[in-house]
Design an enzyme around this catalytic site. Structure first.
Site, mmCIF file in Angstrom:
data_model
loop_
_atom_site.group_PDB
_atom_site.id
_atom_site.type_symbol
_atom_site.label_atom_id
_atom_site.label_comp_id
_atom_site.label_asym_id
_atom_site.label_seq_id
_atom_site.Cartn_x
_atom_site.Cartn_y
_atom_site.Cartn_z
ATOM 1 N N ASN A 222 -7.274 9.580 9.206
ATOM 2 C CA ASN A 222 -8.220 8.711 8.429
ATOM 3 C C ASN A 222 -9.227 8.086 9.372
ATOM 4 O OD1 ASN A 222 -9.015 6.250 7.440
ATOM 5 N ND2 ASN A 222 -7.278 6.207 5.970
ATOM 6 N N LYS B 145 -9.833 4.272 9.667
ATOM 7 C CA LYS B 145 -8.865 3.681 10.623
ATOM 8 C C LYS B 145 -9.151 3.933 11.984
ATOM 9 C CE LYS B 145 -4.582 3.689 7.788
ATOM 10 N NZ LYS B 145 -3.142 4.140 7.556
ATOM 11 N N ASP C 296 1.620 3.922 9.775
ATOM 12 C CA ASP C 296 1.847 4.010 8.260
ATOM 13 C C ASP C 296 1.942 2.805 7.999
ATOM 14 O OD1 ASP C 296 2.016 5.600 6.175
ATOM 15 O OD2 ASP C 296 4.410 5.816 6.177
ATOM 16 N N THR C 297 0.946 2.511 6.664
ATOM 17 C CA THR C 297 0.752 1.549 6.122
ATOM 18 C C THR C 297 1.068 1.595 4.520
ATOM 19 O OG1 THR C 297 -0.683 0.778 7.765
ATOM 20 C CG2 THR C 297 -1.197 -0.108 5.634
ATOM 21 N N PHE D 12 -11.784 0.332 2.315
ATOM 22 C CA PHE D 12 -11.118 1.670 2.142
ATOM 23 C C PHE D 12 -9.585 1.324 1.254
ATOM 24 C CE2 PHE D 12 -10.189 1.409 6.413
ATOM 25 C CZ PHE D 12 -9.005 1.876 6.539
ATOM 26 N N TYR E 190 -6.943 0.456 -0.737
ATOM 27 C CA TYR E 190 -6.908 -0.588 -1.803
ATOM 28 C C TYR E 190 -7.680 -1.622 -1.633
ATOM 29 C CZ TYR E 190 -3.051 2.137 -3.348
ATOM 30 O OH TYR E 190 -2.058 3.061 -3.923
ATOM 31 N N ASP E 191 -8.385 -1.897 -0.305
ATOM 32 C CA ASP E 191 -9.093 -3.128 0.366
ATOM 33 C C ASP E 191 -9.910 -3.742 -0.816
ATOM 34 O OD1 ASP E 191 -7.906 -2.648 2.739
ATOM 35 O OD2 ASP E 191 -9.696 -1.938 3.660
#
Length: 157
Positions: A11, A14, A70-71, A150, A152-153
């Site tokens: 990503n 990130k 992992d988020t 990006f 769900y922000d």
């Protein structure tokens, strides 16, 4: 010599955020910079296990200090969903717009919009393995906000 470590993520959003946060103090290497171009497995049902799996995978290939995350977005009214499946909530294509649409659809009749982002980082070196967790509580909004978010922000306040 500056300390270097690999961030085990594909990503780019990130990666750039972490580089901005750490500034010049730590040289954060991307997967492509260490010759890893394949998708890293995330086979587990928890954020902790997935973060460790990714960090171990990259460390085993590079022998360089590695961290991975992992988020998951955990929505109270959906019993913690999408959680560990946040990136692929609307399907394997991992499309943020589709994920947001599905989430808003699932919440359309729910009054409770409380949610949290939970992020688990795993750090792996030759001599240690550590896991860290961070949580940001908030709520889901029905309209998109912001400019550079990006995932769900845009719907998380």
């Amino acid at each position: 010599m500056k300390y270097s470590l690999v961030f085990a993520t594909n990503n780019n959003h990130k990666l750039e955020e972490v580089r901005q946060i750490l500034g010049e103090s730590i040289h954060v290497l991307s997967l492509s910079e260490v010759g890893i171009n394949e998708e890293i497995p995330e086979d587990f049902d928890t954020l902790e296990e997935n973060a460790l799996q990714k960090a171990n995978y990259v460390f085993d290939k590079t022998n360089l200090p590695t961290f991975a995350d992992d988020t998951g977005l955990e929505v109270d009214a959906l019993n913690g969903e999408p959680g560990v499946f946040s990136a692929r909530y609307a399907g394997p294509q991992k499309n943020s717009s589709d994920n947001i649409k599905k989430l808003l659809f699932e919440l359309k009749d729910k009054l409770n919009k409380n949610a949290q982002f939970r992020c688990v980082f795993a750090y792996v070196t030759q001599n240690e393995k550590q896991v860290f967790e961070g949580i940001v509580r908030g709520k889901i909004t029905e309209t998109l906000h912001g400019f550079s978010g990006f995932g769900y922000d845009p719907i998380f306040i």
